[in-house]
Design an enzyme around this catalytic site. Structure first.
Site, PDB file in Angstrom:
ATOM      1  N   LEU A 101       0.882  -1.176   0.000  1.00 13.56           N
ATOM      2  CA  LEU A 101       0.000   0.000   0.000  1.00 13.56           C
ATOM      3  C   LEU A 101       0.913   1.218   0.000  1.00 13.56           C
ATOM      4  O   LEU A 101       1.973   1.201   0.637  1.00 13.56           O
ATOM      5  CB  LEU A 101      -0.894   0.017   1.254  1.00 13.56           C
ATOM      6  N   ASP A 102       0.494   2.278  -0.671  1.00 14.28           N
ATOM      7  CA  ASP A 102       1.315   3.490  -0.739  1.00 14.28           C
ATOM      8  C   ASP A 102       1.508   4.102   0.652  1.00 14.28           C
ATOM      9  O   ASP A 102       0.717   3.840   1.568  1.00 14.28           O
ATOM     10  CB  ASP A 102       0.653   4.541  -1.637  1.00 14.28           C
ATOM     11  N   LEU A 103       2.489   4.981   0.751  1.00 11.75           N
ATOM     12  CA  LEU A 103       2.791   5.665   2.015  1.00 11.75           C
ATOM     13  C   LEU A 103       1.536   6.317   2.617  1.00 11.75           C
ATOM     14  O   LEU A 103       1.284   6.229   3.816  1.00 11.75           O
ATOM     15  CB  LEU A 103       3.866   6.732   1.751  1.00 11.75           C
ATOM     16  N   LYS A 189      -5.091   5.083  -7.973  1.00 20.20           N
ATOM     17  CA  LYS A 189      -4.795   6.494  -8.284  1.00 20.20           C
ATOM     18  C   LYS A 189      -4.705   6.687  -9.799  1.00 20.20           C
ATOM     19  O   LYS A 189      -5.218   7.670 -10.337  1.00 20.20           O
ATOM     20  CB  LYS A 189      -3.494   6.929  -7.602  1.00 20.20           C
TER      21      LYS A 189
END
Ligand code: URA
Length: 235
Positions: A101-103, A189
Site C-alpha cells: 500500500l502506498d505511504l 490512483k
C-alpha cells in the site's frame, strides 16, 4: 533448527537471553536437559520445555494489520517507519507484508511468513479481489463507472481489468468504493487519473475475502482467526 533460534522465534527471549537460559539448564528437549544453544532440534516433532513449560511452535504466522498513513510497506526503510515496526508482540524475523500500500494509503494489510500463500494472493493469474474506499476530488460519474467496468487504459501494455465502482457520494468531492482484481503500481490512483480525477484519500477495506474489522484501529493488528485462515487456504 538450532535450539536458540527456536526459543528466540517463539518469543522466549533474545538470542543472548535464551543462550543464558540454555546454559543454566532451564531448557529440556524431549525430557533431557539441553546444554548447547547450537543443538539441532526438529521443531515439528521434539518437545521443548523452558522452566518446565512446553514451548509451542507455529511454522507460520498470519496477521491482519490496519496500516496507518505515513508508514511504508516494507520490512526496512532508512527514512520512514515501516509496517513491521508496529508488530511488537511477535519475535519472528521472517514476516513480510503481502503486497504493497502506498505511504499515504491506509487499511488492510496481511503480514505473514507464508511465502506460498503470499505468492497465490499476489499472482496475476488469481485475480484476487481488493476493495478500496476512496475520496475523490471532483464529481465521479456513471460514465466513470462504465469505463472502469469495461477496463480502462492506464498507460500500461494492457488496460486495467474490469473493476467495479460504487458511487457513495457524488459532488465536488466524491466518495466511492472500488473493487479491482489486480495489484498494479498506484493502480487506483492511476485509474482515477485516467478519468481526470485525483484520489484524495485511500483506504483498503478488504482483500481476498479478508475484511478490515471496524474495531481494529490504525496501527493495530491481530492474528487471523481459524475461519479467515480456512478461507485463505481455499484460494
Ligand atoms: N492503489 C493505489 O493507487 N495505491 C494503493 O496504495 C493501493 C492501490
Amino acid at each position: 533448527m538450532r535450539l536458540d533460534k527456536f526459543l528466540t522465534e517463539t518469543g522466549v527471549g533474545t538470542r543472548s537471553e535464551v543462550k543464558k537460559l540454555i546454559k543454566s539448564g532451564a531448557v529440556t528437549v524431549n525430557g533431557a536437559r539441553a546444554g548447547k544453544p547450537e543443538l539441532k532440534i526438529d521443531e515439528n516433532a521434539d518437545v521443548v520445555c523452558c522452566c518446565g513449560q512446553t514451548i509451542a511452535y507455529q511454522a507460520y504466522e498470519y496477521y491482519l494489520f490496519h496500516k496507518p498513513a505515513g508508514c511504508v510497506t516494507a520490512t526496512e526503510d532508512g527514512l520512514h517507519r515501516t509496517v513491521m515496526d508496529y508488530l511488537t508482540q511477535t519475535a519472528r524475523k521472517d514476516l513480510f507484508p503481502v503486497g504493497r500500500l502506498d505511504l499515504d494509503t491506509e487499511g488492510l494489510l496481511l503480514i505473514t511468513n507464508d511465502g506460498a500463500l503470499a505468492h497465490r494472493l499476489l499472482s496475476p493469474a488469481h485475480h484476487v479481489p481488493k476493495t478500496y474506499f476512496a475520496k475523490i476530488a471532483g464529481c465521479v460519474t456513471e460514465e466513470d463507472k462504465e469505463l472502469f467496468a469495461q477496463g480502462i487504459e492506464i498507460g500500461d501494455d494492457k488496460p486495467a481489468r474490469p473493476a467495479s465502482l460504487v458511487i457513495l457520494k457524488a459532488g465536488e468531492e466524491s466518495e466511492v468504493t472500488l473493487t479491482i482484481t489486480e495489484g498494479r503500481f498506484h493502480q487506483v490512483k492511476r485509474m482515477f487519473e485516467a478519468v481526470g480525477k485525483k484520489v484524495l484519500y485511500l483506504k483498503r477495506l478488504s482483500m481476498a475475502g479478508l475484511v478490515l474489522p471496524e474495531e481494529l484501529l490504525p496501527g493495530e493488528y491481530r492474528a487471523l482467526t481459524a475461519e479467515e485462515l480456512d478461507m485463505l487456504g481455499r484460494i
